[in-house]
Design an enzyme around this catalytic site. Structure first.
Site, PDB file in Angstrom:
ATOM      1  N   ASP A  30      -5.090   0.701   0.581  1.00 48.19           N
ATOM      2  CA  ASP A  30      -4.948  -0.526   1.368  1.00 48.19           C
ATOM      3  C   ASP A  30      -5.861  -1.609   0.794  1.00 48.19           C
ATOM      4  O   ASP A  30      -7.005  -1.351   0.419  1.00 48.19           O
ATOM      5  CB  ASP A  30      -5.303  -0.257   2.841  1.00 48.19           C
ATOM      6  CG  ASP A  30      -4.793  -1.353   3.750  1.00 48.19           C
ATOM      7  OD1 ASP A  30      -3.829  -1.104   4.490  1.00 48.19           O
ATOM      8  OD2 ASP A  30      -5.354  -2.476   3.708  1.00 48.19           O
ATOM      9  N   ILE A  31      -5.343  -2.818   0.740  1.00 50.22           N
ATOM     10  CA  ILE A  31      -6.092  -3.934   0.150  1.00 50.22           C
ATOM     11  C   ILE A  31      -7.297  -4.329   1.025  1.00 50.22           C
ATOM     12  O   ILE A  31      -8.264  -4.903   0.543  1.00 50.22           O
ATOM     13  CB  ILE A  31      -5.143  -5.143  -0.044  1.00 50.22           C
ATOM     14  CG1 ILE A  31      -5.659  -6.088  -1.116  1.00 50.22           C
ATOM     15  CG2 ILE A  31      -4.882  -5.881   1.253  1.00 50.22           C
ATOM     16  CD1 ILE A  31      -4.631  -7.131  -1.544  1.00 50.22           C
ATOM     17  N   GLN A  93       1.593  -4.413  13.719  1.00 53.90           N
ATOM     18  CA  GLN A  93       2.336  -4.328  12.452  1.00 53.90           C
ATOM     19  C   GLN A  93       2.432  -5.713  11.823  1.00 53.90           C
ATOM     20  O   GLN A  93       2.809  -6.690  12.483  1.00 53.90           O
ATOM     21  CB  GLN A  93       3.741  -3.756  12.674  1.00 53.90           C
ATOM     22  CG  GLN A  93       4.478  -3.511  11.363  1.00 53.90           C
ATOM     23  CD  GLN A  93       5.838  -2.830  11.535  1.00 53.90           C
ATOM     24  OE1 GLN A  93       6.291  -2.566  12.652  1.00 53.90           O
ATOM     25  NE2 GLN A  93       6.479  -2.545  10.415  1.00 53.90           N
ATOM     26  N   HIS A  99       5.446   2.087   7.061  1.00 56.46           N
ATOM     27  CA  HIS A  99       4.385   2.714   6.261  1.00 56.46           C
ATOM     28  C   HIS A  99       3.467   3.501   7.173  1.00 56.46           C
ATOM     29  O   HIS A  99       3.318   3.185   8.353  1.00 56.46           O
ATOM     30  CB  HIS A  99       3.592   1.661   5.477  1.00 56.46           C
ATOM     31  CG  HIS A  99       3.106   0.533   6.339  1.00 56.46           C
ATOM     32  ND1 HIS A  99       3.923  -0.497   6.736  1.00 56.46           N
ATOM     33  CD2 HIS A  99       1.891   0.291   6.902  1.00 56.46           C
ATOM     34  CE1 HIS A  99       3.229  -1.336   7.497  1.00 56.46           C
ATOM     35  NE2 HIS A  99       1.996  -0.868   7.612  1.00 56.46           N
TER      36      HIS A  99
HETATM   37  P1  5GP Z   1       0.311  -2.947   9.277  1.00 54.69           P
HETATM   38  O1  5GP Z   1      -0.634  -3.905   9.927  1.00 54.69           O
HETATM   39  O2  5GP Z   1       1.669  -3.584   9.023  1.00 54.69           O
HETATM   40  O3  5GP Z   1       0.418  -1.622   9.954  1.00 54.69           O
HETATM   41  O4  5GP Z   1      -0.322  -2.608   7.872  1.00 54.69           O
HETATM   42  C1  5GP Z   1      -0.174  -3.392   6.748  1.00 54.69           C
HETATM   43  C2  5GP Z   1      -1.309  -3.044   5.843  1.00 54.69           C
HETATM   44  O5  5GP Z   1      -0.981  -3.500   4.541  1.00 54.69           O
HETATM   45  C3  5GP Z   1      -2.634  -3.702   6.215  1.00 54.69           C
HETATM   46  O6  5GP Z   1      -3.604  -2.678   6.430  1.00 54.69           O
HETATM   47  C4  5GP Z   1      -2.972  -4.577   5.019  1.00 54.69           C
HETATM   48  O7  5GP Z   1      -4.342  -4.581   4.711  1.00 54.69           O
HETATM   49  C5  5GP Z   1      -2.147  -3.948   3.905  1.00 54.69           C
HETATM   50  N1  5GP Z   1      -1.702  -4.860   2.878  1.00 54.69           N
HETATM   51  C6  5GP Z   1      -1.132  -6.091   3.065  1.00 54.69           C
HETATM   52  N2  5GP Z   1      -0.819  -6.631   1.872  1.00 54.69           N
HETATM   53  C7  5GP Z   1      -1.181  -5.720   0.928  1.00 54.69           C
HETATM   54  C8  5GP Z   1      -1.097  -5.732  -0.492  1.00 54.69           C
HETATM   55  O8  5GP Z   1      -0.631  -6.672  -1.149  1.00 54.69           O
HETATM   56  N3  5GP Z   1      -1.559  -4.614  -1.146  1.00 54.69           N
HETATM   57  C9  5GP Z   1      -2.081  -3.549  -0.471  1.00 54.69           C
HETATM   58  N4  5GP Z   1      -2.501  -2.519  -1.203  1.00 54.69           N
HETATM   59  N5  5GP Z   1      -2.172  -3.525   0.872  1.00 54.69           N
HETATM   60  C10 5GP Z   1      -1.724  -4.599   1.567  1.00 54.69           C
END
Ligand code: 5GP
Length: 115
Positions: A30-31, A93, A99
């Protein structure tokens, strides 16, 4: 494939290091890690949200859990990790391509994780 950041990472349009890859999914760090180990397991098929999965996705969903276990083992955290799926904006999300978050390496408490 989906028209999201993860779709672009999977297609190679956005370069990213895959720490795991098989026929059906990839895993990337995760970034913006929320724990010492914070890995995303992402299916190559672009399902927007878990709630959008269909009966046809049953095998894929099982595969993602097995892959998460394999990645945790690969990273040496298979004795203590948490899997999180955020479904919908209200649940946090932000990327609408299903994911799984693998979180590990911190102190696991019941509802949250402290790094
Ligand atoms: P969500 O909030 O949708 O469950 O998780 C999305 C996740 O993707 C977040 O933890 C965010 O830090 C990660 N993320 C968003 N953009 C990128 C990216 O370009 N690269 C990586 N490796 N992670 C990302």
């Amino acid at each position: 494939m989906s028209d999201t950041i993860f779709g672009k990472i999977i297609s190679g349009d956005i370069p990213s290091e895959f720490i795991y890859e098989d026929e059906h999914c990839i895993a990337i760090n995760d970034i913006s890690p929320q724990a010492p180990v914070h890995v995303l397991v992402i299916p190559k098929r672009g399902i927007a949200r878990l709630a959008d999965a269909q009966p046809d996705d049953q095998v894929l969903l099982g595969h993602l859990l097995l892959a998460a276990g394999n990645v945790a083992r690969q990273l040496g955290v298979d004795n203590a990790f948490r899997l999180v799926i955020n479904n919908g904006e209200g649940a946090g999300q932000t990327v609408f391509h299903l994911h799984l978050h693998i979180l590990a390496g911190g102190t696991l408490t019941e509802g949250r994780m402290a790094g």
